[in-house]
Design a protein around this motif. Structure first.
Motif, PDB file in Angstrom:
ATOM      1  N   ARG A 156       0.826  -1.212   0.000  1.00  0.00           N
ATOM      2  CA  ARG A 156       0.000   0.000   0.000  1.00  0.00           C
ATOM      3  C   ARG A 156       0.867   1.273   0.000  1.00  0.00           C
ATOM      4  O   ARG A 156       0.545   2.251  -0.679  1.00  0.00           O
ATOM      5  N   GLU A 158      -4.816  11.010   7.434  1.00  0.00           N
ATOM      6  CA  GLU A 158      -5.703   9.866   7.178  1.00  0.00           C
ATOM      7  C   GLU A 158      -5.104   8.616   7.793  1.00  0.00           C
ATOM      8  O   GLU A 158      -3.893   8.415   7.744  1.00  0.00           O
ATOM      9  N   GLU A 172      -5.321   4.387   7.726  1.00  0.00           N
ATOM     10  CA  GLU A 172      -5.826   3.164   7.079  1.00  0.00           C
ATOM     11  C   GLU A 172      -5.447   1.979   7.942  1.00  0.00           C
ATOM     12  O   GLU A 172      -4.266   1.791   8.256  1.00  0.00           O
ATOM     13  N   GLY A 183      -1.333  -0.329  10.835  1.00  0.00           N
ATOM     14  CA  GLY A 183      -1.957   0.557   9.859  1.00  0.00           C
ATOM     15  C   GLY A 183      -0.971   1.557   9.299  1.00  0.00           C
ATOM     16  O   GLY A 183       0.245   1.472   9.523  1.00  0.00           O
TER      17      GLY A 183
END
Ligand SMILES: C[S@@+](CC[C@H](N)C(=O)[O-])C[C@H]1O[C@@H](n2cnc3c(N)ncnc32)[C@H](O)[C@@H]1O
Length: 220
Positions: free
Chosen positions: A51, A204, A206, A213
């Protein structure tokens, strides 16, 4: 790796450079094992890496700063996609491992407890700190995040991957799941706390597992 139960500003750098020197040879194998078991501390490590790479949108000559680069596994994927990597770490042996997979990277021996090197005059498309910031106290973390943010190009992003949760309650639950092996010396990020530190930033979170995360801080 100091937990958030007692978020004090006392010195939290528990494993020193020599400790990481010793770990460097087995580090990648240990990460694989923990990730395969989907257990703390490295649950979803490889998903997080994928990611992070996606978020960088790699392109030739993008400039990357990897703070606490370790064995260089993340940055070498970006170098393979023609990004230019600068990596910092205080462990000679970790840097030696990183050198094997990043022959042309700019690798700097540096202890980030005192922030980034003052002569770092570059601005980066992305700055990473993956599974490394938990060695710092709250005050040190906040200062380092601020400094890393100052080294972003316009529209660049700061990416923090680690053992982390969105809320203090979730961190407490993760600790409970793994209380037999939880490292009380480490100070893991909680996204809500980071948002309180930087109320004007776009932050943010995730989630990748019950205990891990990514926090993304976008430069405005
Ligand atoms: C758990 S490893 C993570 C390595 C790599 N970023 C990854 O994603 O696998 C933590 C790394 O941060 C480095 N590190 C820890 N504290 C540091 C400090 N105060 N200054 C510089 N490097 C540090 C260690 O030497 C080690 O390479």
């Amino acid at each position: 790796m100091n937990n958030s139960k007692d978020t004090t500003d006392s010195e939290s750098k528990i494993m020193d450079a020599q400790g990481f020197d010793k770990w460097s040879e087995n580090y990648d194998a240990d990460v694989q094992e923990s990730d395969a078991d989907q257990r703390y501390p490295f649950a979803a490590y490889h998903q997080i890496m994928s990611r992070l790479i996606e978020l960088v949108q790699p392109a030739p000559n993008k400039l990357i700063l990897d703070v606490g680069i370790g064995t260089g596994q993340l940055s070498c994927m970006l170098a393979d996609l023609c990004c230019q990597v600068t990596g910092l770490d205080f462990s000679d042996s970790m840097l030696a491992e990183a050198r094997k997979v990043l022959p042309t990277a700019h690798l700097i021996r540096w202890d980030f407890t005192i922030g980034l090197p003052p002569d770092l005059d570059q601005y980066y498309d992305a700055v990473f700190c993956n599974y490394a910031i938990h060695h710092l106290s709250d005050t040190e973390q906040r200062e380092l995040i601020e400094q890393m943010g100052r080294h972003l190009k316009p529209e660049g992003c700061l990416l923090l991957g680690d053992v982390m949760t969105e809320t203090a309650e979730e961190m407490a639950s993760a600790m409970k799941v793994d209380e037999d092996m939880w490292d009380e010396e480490e100070n893991y990020l909680i996204a809500d706390k980071v948002r309180q530190w930087f109320p004007n930033q776009r932050i943010e979170f995730e989630r990748f597992s019950y205990c891990s995360g990514i926090i993304k801080v976008q430069r405005d």
